[in-house]
Design an enzyme around this catalytic site. Structure first.
Site, short mmCIF file in Angstrom:
data_model
loop_
_atom_site.label_atom_id
_atom_site.label_comp_id
_atom_site.label_asym_id
_atom_site.label_seq_id
_atom_site.Cartn_x
_atom_site.Cartn_y
_atom_site.Cartn_z
N GLU A 192 -3.98 7.35 -5.68
CA GLU A 192 -4.09 6.60 -6.93
C GLU A 192 -5.37 6.99 -7.65
O GLU A 192 -6.45 6.73 -7.14
CB GLU A 192 -4.06 5.09 -6.65
CG GLU A 192 -2.75 4.63 -6.00
CD GLU A 192 -2.72 3.14 -5.70
OE1 GLU A 192 -3.75 2.46 -5.90
OE2 GLU A 192 -1.67 2.65 -5.27
N ARG A 234 0.85 -1.19 0.00
CA ARG A 234 0.00 0.00 0.00
C ARG A 234 0.89 1.24 0.00
O ARG A 234 1.90 1.31 0.71
CB ARG A 234 -0.91 0.02 1.24
CG ARG A 234 -2.06 -0.98 1.18
CD ARG A 234 -3.07 -0.61 0.11
NE ARG A 234 -4.25 -1.48 0.09
CZ ARG A 234 -4.36 -2.58 -0.64
NH1 ARG A 234 -3.35 -2.98 -1.40
NH2 ARG A 234 -5.48 -3.30 -0.61
N HIS A 261 -0.46 -0.03 -9.85
CA HIS A 261 -1.20 -0.98 -9.01
C HIS A 261 -1.72 -2.14 -9.85
O HIS A 261 -2.92 -2.47 -9.84
CB HIS A 261 -2.35 -0.28 -8.29
CG HIS A 261 -2.72 -0.94 -6.99
ND1 HIS A 261 -3.12 -0.23 -5.89
CD2 HIS A 261 -2.74 -2.25 -6.61
CE1 HIS A 261 -3.39 -1.07 -4.89
NE2 HIS A 261 -3.16 -2.31 -5.32
#
Length: 335
Positions: A283, A254, A302
């Site tokens: 993000e 994370r 991601h």
């Protein structure tokens, strides 16, 4: 029992919405299931859309768990809800005691240990060898020019060997353990720090140490811990100062585990030699994010989890977890 599935959007090239929908229909085969509603939104729904989708469901799959939905105001609108499954390993902080009092079981889906560990190792290999840079170079040089021939068999970036180096794994859950095994296969000495010491013969190749010792001894550090209040910004100016000079940092967990300005500053000075990141605090990243212009940094969006195999496996595991819940022995419960 009514089940609602919020099917995740397709953000890759090798799978279709129809394939995922067909996989989810296996829920209909479970005993006691009266109705399965599969919602296929173009993008992850907002709170109001979630209310509409969930309605009077007894169970919902595909919810991203966090304080914005696991709260009294949200759950009070869905009194039938007793089971919630997120399709990821991780989740954001929420009031676990409140959900237990409401009789709701919340599960995660540990589908991608190998997938995400492989990607973390790919980032490590890339920051050590810059294969893409050299591929582009070879394909763009005009080899018909004799003077360019000396440019072959030349490295324009530092090549860093992993063998016999020390790697520190922060977070020895399923992903961290898979990553540690890969590192061992490359002949690396593996250190690990986890909130709870792991026991069992399978962990014997790992030297489990304190966080301070891991920071001081590691040539490479890879993050595999969830984002909690205790782990937020665990990589900051202070912890970076306790690392070896020239350490390489990998993060596929994370983004909020890292104080991004502190890391950018350390990359600028060379204290941290390089970083490979698949996650960021924001993000998509906000304009002016310091890591976007930091030197020696590889950033991807991601996507460590995003293989065809992992998408199918996530659905299968979520259904299997739910079957265990229905049979009275729930697994992967996070509240």
């Amino acid at each position: 029992m009514k089940i609602v599935v919020i099917q995740e959007e397709i953000i890759q090239t090798d799978i279709t919405p129809k394939e995922l929908t067909e996989r989810w229909k296996r829920l209909e085969q479970l005993p006691g299931i009266d109705e399965v509603v599969i919602e296929v939104p173009a993008h992850y729904p907002n709170i109001e859309q979630l209310h509409t989708y969930i309605g009077d469901a007894d169970a919902v799959f595909g919810l991203w768990i966090g304080s914005d939905n696991m709260n009294e105001a949200f759950l009070s609108q869905h009194p039938n809800l007793k089971y919630v499954a997120t399709l990821g390993h991780g989740w954001e902080k929420f009031d676990t005691e409140m959900t237990r009092k409401r009789g709701i079981s919340i599960s995660n889906t540990i589908y991608g240990s190998q997938t995400i560990a492989e990607y973390a190792f790919a980032l490590l290999m890339d920051v050590c060898h810059h294969i893409g840079t050299h591929d582009t170079r070879i394909k763009t040089i005009d080899w018909s020019v004799p003077e360019n021939h000396n440019e072959f068999c030349k490295s324009v970036t530092r090549q860093i060997e992993l063998y016999d180096k020390t790697i520190g794994v922060i977070g020895l859950g399923a992903i961290g353990f898979a990553f540690a095994k890969m590192a061992q296969g490359f002949g690396m000495h593996v250190l690990a720090y986890s909130r709870h010491k792991k026991t069992g013969a399978e962990y014997d190749f790992i030297e489990q140490v304190s966080l301070d010792e891991l920071l001081a001894r590691s040539d490479f550090i890879s993050l595999h811990t969830p984002h909690t209040p205790a782990t937020e910004h665990m990589i900051d100016q202070d912890t970076i100062a306790r690392m070896k000079d020239g350490v390489i940092l990998i993060n596929t967990a994370r983004g909020a585990l890292i104080d991004e300005q502190a890391l950018a500053d350390a990359l600028a000075t060379g204290k941290v030699l390089a970083a490979g990141l698949d996650v960021l605090t924001d993000e998509p990243p906000v304009c002016g994010s310091p890591l976007l212009t930091a030197p020696n940094t590889v950033i991807t969006g991601h996507i460590a989890w995003l293989t065809r195999e992992s998408r199918i496996r996530a659905i299968d595991m979520a259904i299997d977890n739910f079957r265990c819940y229905l049979e009275g022995h729930p697994v992967s419960i996070i509240n």
